[in-house]
Design an enzyme around this catalytic site. Structure first.
Site, short mmCIF file in Angstrom:
data_model
loop_
_atom_site.label_atom_id
_atom_site.label_comp_id
_atom_site.label_asym_id
_atom_site.label_seq_id
_atom_site.Cartn_x
_atom_site.Cartn_y
_atom_site.Cartn_z
N GLU A 1 -12.05 -41.48 14.29
CA GLU A 1 -12.75 -41.00 15.70
C GLU A 1 -14.14 -40.37 15.34
O GLU A 1 -15.01 -40.34 16.00
CB GLU A 1 -11.76 -39.84 16.14
CG GLU A 1 -12.24 -39.42 17.71
CD GLU A 1 -12.05 -40.65 18.50
OE1 GLU A 1 -12.38 -40.39 19.81
OE2 GLU A 1 -11.44 -41.61 18.44
N ASN B 1 -21.19 -50.48 18.39
CA ASN B 1 -22.23 -50.97 17.62
C ASN B 1 -21.90 -51.91 16.49
O ASN B 1 -22.24 -51.32 15.22
CB ASN B 1 -23.21 -49.86 17.30
CG ASN B 1 -24.59 -50.05 16.91
OD1 ASN B 1 -25.25 -49.39 16.22
ND2 ASN B 1 -25.16 -51.42 17.06
N HIS C 1 -7.93 -40.16 17.19
CA HIS C 1 -7.99 -41.40 17.70
C HIS C 1 -6.50 -41.84 18.11
O HIS C 1 -5.81 -42.30 17.42
CB HIS C 1 -8.52 -42.45 16.49
CG HIS C 1 -9.03 -43.57 17.05
ND1 HIS C 1 -10.35 -43.76 17.61
CD2 HIS C 1 -8.27 -44.97 17.01
CE1 HIS C 1 -10.57 -44.99 17.86
NE2 HIS C 1 -9.37 -45.77 17.40
N TRP D 1 -3.71 -42.05 21.65
CA TRP D 1 -3.42 -42.06 23.13
C TRP D 1 -3.41 -40.95 23.96
O TRP D 1 -3.97 -41.15 25.16
CB TRP D 1 -2.21 -42.90 23.45
CG TRP D 1 -2.21 -44.25 22.95
CD1 TRP D 1 -1.88 -44.80 21.97
CD2 TRP D 1 -3.14 -45.53 23.89
NE1 TRP D 1 -2.12 -46.27 21.80
CE2 TRP D 1 -2.79 -46.56 23.13
CE3 TRP D 1 -3.57 -45.43 25.09
CZ2 TRP D 1 -3.43 -47.81 23.62
CZ3 TRP D 1 -4.00 -46.69 25.50
CH2 TRP D 1 -4.05 -47.89 24.63
N SER E 1 -10.40 -47.88 21.86
CA SER E 1 -10.72 -48.17 20.66
C SER E 1 -11.21 -49.87 20.71
O SER E 1 -12.36 -49.90 21.33
CB SER E 1 -9.55 -48.26 20.05
OG SER E 1 -9.68 -48.26 18.62
N LEU F 1 -6.35 -52.30 18.95
CA LEU F 1 -6.37 -53.30 18.25
C LEU F 1 -4.86 -53.71 17.65
O LEU F 1 -4.51 -54.85 17.50
CB LEU F 1 -6.81 -53.00 16.48
CG LEU F 1 -7.23 -53.82 15.35
CD1 LEU F 1 -8.64 -54.79 16.03
CD2 LEU F 1 -7.46 -53.58 14.16
N ARG F 2 -4.01 -52.79 17.62
CA ARG F 2 -2.48 -52.98 17.73
C ARG F 2 -1.89 -53.63 18.93
O ARG F 2 -0.67 -53.38 18.96
CB ARG F 2 -1.83 -51.88 16.88
CG ARG F 2 -2.24 -51.68 15.47
CD ARG F 2 -1.45 -50.40 14.99
NE ARG F 2 -1.98 -50.19 13.59
CZ ARG F 2 -1.10 -50.51 12.60
NH1 ARG F 2 -0.17 -51.08 12.69
NH2 ARG F 2 -1.47 -49.98 11.35
#
Length: 315
Positions: free
Chosen positions: A262, A183, A292, A294, A155, A72-73
């Site tokens: 996560e 989902n 969550h 890298w 992500s 997202l970032r």
């Protein structure tokens, strides 16, 4: 990544790395024109304006490609796959071109209905168009196949990788999601996306897929669209929120945030696992300790690598 602190790491490139800038897609060029094994930065025309794309060309001039999508970032000046993982090293000797699109901040790599109204965005995100039409057409000029590609993401990019593969089976031969939120039509998850996108750039989710109940939500829900993935080799990985050694050097607040995110990704992976099992669709799905961040996604990529190479016919 949703709401987690982004790593501020400059990409350290070896002296042979170069840059290529273009105002129009190149004429078809023999594969030998792509500098085998080299890393380059391209500037690719699109309906959104010029998009930076980092590439590591196939080691021996092959035509297969692997697209890697950010979270997202997503930074505006580099791919975090390049700066925050060892993806370049993992594939350095392989005859597959690594393609790292740069940007896509809070975009979900999808085609939006309109520009985000809450942050006065000046153009409409059209990332699906870019990744499946404009970018492949540009790379074809360097001998990269438009029909023998793989795609993975972390992500935000994980869900996008699977749905893009579902929508474009003629392009992608493999898809992988690492900690993806698969989902989005699950009850109240759209509101979680709304909060995350607002927090990360003041983006309005309604300008992306419309309000809840709009058909675009189901069209971009991997669980709903699972049947379209039948026959496609897939690897889905997720942590369970339990910290491991890669978290030891992180700030406590980042680790706690990563644990919560996560845990949601784990639920999504389990929902997807149950869905494809019910449909009789094979997929490798791994869920284990991890948060969550890298280092876990770099490890997932290493696990996926032999599957990717096999699906692309790379030896």
């Amino acid at each position: 990544m949703w709401k987690m602190g982004a790593a501020v790491v400059a990409a350290v490139l070896v002296s042979s790395f170069g840059a290529v800038t273009a105002d129009a897609a190149p004429a078809r060029i023999a594969e030998s024109r792509a500098p085998a094994g080299r890393f380059q930065e391209l500037l690719v025309p699109s309906s959104m304006g010029p998009i930076p794309v980092q590439v590591q060309w196939a080691a021996h001039g092959g035509s297969a490609a692997l697209y890697l999508l950010d979270g997202l970032r997503a930074p505006a000046d580099h791919s975090q796959w390049v700066s925050d993982t060892d993806a370049l090293r993992q594939f350095v000797g392989d005859n597959v071109t690594l393609v790292f699109p740069v940007g896509g901040h809070s975009s979900f790599y999808t085609d939006w209905y309109r520009p985000s109204s809450t942050n006065h965005q000046k153009f409409t995100y059209k990332w699906e168009t870019f990744l499946t039409r404009e970018l492949p057409a540009y790379l074809a000029g360097y001998g990269v196949s438009r029909t023998n590609d793989a795609i993975v993401g972390a992500s935000m990019g994980g869900a996008a990788a699977l749905i893009l593969a579902a929508h474009h089976r003629n392009q992608f031969r493999f898809a992988g999601s690492f900690s993806g939120f698969l989902n989005p039509t699950y009850p109240l998850w759209n509101e979680g996306m709304r909060a995350a996108m607002w927090n990360e750039g003041n983006f309005d989710v309604d300008d992306m897929w419309g309000p809840p109940g709009d058909p675009a939500w189901r069209l971009n829900d991997v669980v709903v669209q699972a049947e379209s993935l039948r026959g496609l080799p897939m690897y889905i990985s997720s942590g369970n929120g339990v910290p491991g050694p890669p978290d030891a050097s992180r700030a406590v607040g980042d680790t706690v945030n990563g644990m919560g995110l996560e845990s949601i990704a784990q639920i999504a992976a389990e929902i997807f696992r149950d869905r494809v099992h019910a449909l009789g669709i094979p997929a490798r799905i791994d869920i284990g300790n991890g948060t969550h961040t890298w280092p876990y996604w770099a490890r997932a990529l290493a696990t996926a690598r032999p599957m990717i190479l096999a699906a692309l016919g790379v030896r």
